[in-house]
Scaffold this motif. Structure first.
Motif, short mmCIF file in Angstrom:
data_model
loop_
_atom_site.label_atom_id
_atom_site.label_comp_id
_atom_site.label_asym_id
_atom_site.label_seq_id
_atom_site.Cartn_x
_atom_site.Cartn_y
_atom_site.Cartn_z
N GLY A 18 0.83 -1.20 0.00
CA GLY A 18 0.00 0.00 0.00
C GLY A 18 0.86 1.25 0.00
N PHE A 19 0.41 2.28 0.68
CA PHE A 19 1.17 3.53 0.74
C PHE A 19 2.29 3.41 1.77
N LEU A 20 3.47 3.83 1.39
CA LEU A 20 4.60 3.85 2.31
C LEU A 20 4.44 4.97 3.33
N PRO A 21 5.10 4.88 4.49
CA PRO A 21 5.03 5.96 5.49
C PRO A 21 5.48 7.29 4.90
N LYS A 22 4.93 8.37 5.41
CA LYS A 22 5.22 9.69 4.86
C LYS A 22 6.60 10.21 5.27
N THR A 23 7.04 9.87 6.47
CA THR A 23 8.35 10.36 6.92
C THR A 23 9.46 9.55 6.25
N ALA A 24 10.53 10.26 5.86
CA ALA A 24 11.62 9.62 5.12
C ALA A 24 12.26 8.49 5.93
N LYS A 25 12.48 8.70 7.21
CA LYS A 25 13.13 7.69 8.04
C LYS A 25 12.30 6.41 8.10
N LYS A 26 11.00 6.56 8.39
CA LYS A 26 10.14 5.39 8.52
C LYS A 26 9.99 4.69 7.17
N CYS A 27 9.92 5.46 6.10
CA CYS A 27 9.80 4.90 4.76
C CYS A 27 11.00 4.00 4.45
N MET A 28 12.20 4.49 4.74
CA MET A 28 13.40 3.71 4.47
C MET A 28 13.47 2.47 5.35
N GLU A 29 12.99 2.59 6.58
CA GLU A 29 12.97 1.43 7.47
C GLU A 29 12.08 0.32 6.91
N VAL A 30 10.90 0.71 6.39
CA VAL A 30 9.99 -0.27 5.82
C VAL A 30 10.62 -0.92 4.59
N LEU A 31 11.24 -0.12 3.73
CA LEU A 31 11.87 -0.66 2.53
C LEU A 31 13.02 -1.61 2.87
N GLU A 32 13.78 -1.29 3.90
CA GLU A 32 14.86 -2.17 4.33
C GLU A 32 14.31 -3.52 4.79
N GLU A 33 13.17 -3.49 5.48
CA GLU A 33 12.54 -4.74 5.91
C GLU A 33 12.06 -5.57 4.73
N LEU A 34 11.60 -4.88 3.68
CA LEU A 34 11.07 -5.57 2.51
C LEU A 34 12.16 -6.05 1.55
N LYS A 35 13.33 -5.48 1.66
CA LYS A 35 14.43 -5.72 0.71
C LYS A 35 14.72 -7.20 0.45
N PRO A 36 14.80 -8.06 1.48
CA PRO A 36 15.11 -9.48 1.19
C PRO A 36 13.92 -10.34 0.80
N HIS A 37 12.72 -9.77 0.78
CA HIS A 37 11.53 -10.55 0.45
C HIS A 37 11.61 -11.08 -0.98
N LYS A 38 11.33 -12.36 -1.14
CA LYS A 38 11.42 -12.98 -2.46
C LYS A 38 10.18 -12.75 -3.32
N GLU A 39 9.07 -12.38 -2.68
CA GLU A 39 7.82 -12.24 -3.43
C GLU A 39 7.70 -10.86 -4.08
N THR A 40 6.84 -10.77 -5.08
CA THR A 40 6.56 -9.50 -5.74
C THR A 40 5.98 -8.51 -4.74
N LEU A 41 6.37 -7.24 -4.85
CA LEU A 41 5.92 -6.19 -3.93
C LEU A 41 5.00 -5.22 -4.65
N ILE A 42 3.93 -4.81 -3.98
CA ILE A 42 2.94 -3.91 -4.58
C ILE A 42 2.75 -2.69 -3.69
N PHE A 43 2.88 -1.52 -4.29
CA PHE A 43 2.74 -0.26 -3.57
C PHE A 43 1.69 0.62 -4.26
N TYR A 44 1.05 1.49 -3.48
CA TYR A 44 0.24 2.57 -4.02
C TYR A 44 1.05 3.86 -3.91
N GLU A 45 0.89 4.76 -4.88
CA GLU A 45 1.58 6.04 -4.77
C GLU A 45 0.86 7.14 -5.53
#
Length: 280
Positions: free
Chosen positions: A137-164
């Motif tokens: 869905g939508f990533l967090p609005k703050t830059a720090k939290k956004c990068m934290e979420v992306l770092e958590e998702l980085k090793p995921h093997k499955e396709t990722l879907i975002f809204y923007e």
């Protein structure tokens, strides 16, 4: 035959094309006692189009605590209600999820009325793996939290879907490139509408495109997962590097470009790629 009472119906609405409204959705919206809508002005246009005259109440992020309790009390008293989002399935990236939890806690029956969904519509047309996927869905609005979420998702093997939204698209693509590397991605724009478009390419290519042309419309971003590639640089093997390097060569890149793209894909230095492939 009338719909049941003391039921919360989750009714999908079109994400752009009104012809995506289902017969069952129209029937339910006509027969419930009231409709809880995220934006009553927006939903009223939809109801007018389908000649539906059911009373509307507002239920959104700002009033959900008070409105949610009132809706549950009305349901407990024997009324039926429909919850709708501005577009697509309610409870996906909107406060409808909170209303569902309240209904379940109160032992009120919750019934889905399926229909259009932007995330799945984008996924099935992306050409990327549909076997397993994660909807972010939508990533967090703050830059720090956004990068934290992306770092958590980085090793995921499955396709990722975002809204923007269009005004955040370029920043989000750059953040994805920085964290996940130059992965394959698809941008689905204005789904089901006149200007519907699917834009395919690697993240770097998509960034270049929108550096030249300002994004317009609502976007779904579909990004390939990490797959079998281990993105932790301490765990990257010679086999990983050689396989990916060879794939880029097979795709027509020269040796220098293939090394560069391999390094980006694995988030390692080009020197590391050179050493693994050419050093004896």
């Amino acid at each position: 035959m009338n719909e049941e009472k003391s039921v919360l119906y989750l009714v999908a609405t079109p994400i752009g094309n009104l012809e995506d409204m289902t017969f069952r959705a129209v029937k339910v919206l006509n027969e419930v006692d009231f409709i809880a809508a995220e934006d009553t002005r927006h939903t009223r246009k939809l109801l007018t189009h389908f000649d539906i005259h059911t009373p509307l109440i507002r239920y959104d992020e700002n009033n959900k605590a008070i409105a949610g309790a009132e809706i549950i009390e009305r349901l407990k008293s024997g009324e039926s209600a429909a919850c709708v989002s501005d577009a697509g399935l309610p409870a996906i990236s909107d406060p409808g999820a909170d209303l569902v939890r309240l209904a379940i806690e109160a032992n009120i029956k919750v019934v889905p009325i399926p229909g259009a969904n932007a995330a799945l519509s984008a996924l099935i047309c992306s050409g990327l793996d549909t076997t397993t996927f994660t909807f972010v869905g939508f990533l967090p609005k703050t830059a720090k939290k956004c990068m934290e979420v992306l770092e958590e998702l980085k090793p995921h093997k499955e396709t990722l879907i975002f809204y923007e939204a269009p005004h955040h698209l370029k920043a989000t693509l750059r953040n994805l490139l920085k964290v996940a590397g130059n992965r394959e991605a698809v941008l689905a724009r204005e789904l089901t509408k006149i200007h519907e478009e699917f834009i395919h390419g690697r993240l770097e290519d998509l960034i270049k495109r929108f550096d030249e042309t300002e994004p317009r419309g609502e976007f779904v971003i579909v990004v390939e997962g990490a797959g079998d590639v281990v993105v932790n640089e301490t765990a990257v093997s010679t086999l990983d590097i050689s396989t990916i390097y060879q794939k880029f060569l097979d795709d027509g890149l020269d040796k220098k470009s293939a090394m560069r793209e391999t390094a980006k894909r694995l988030n390692i230095g080009r020197r590391d790629v050179y050493n693994q492939i050419f050093a004896k």
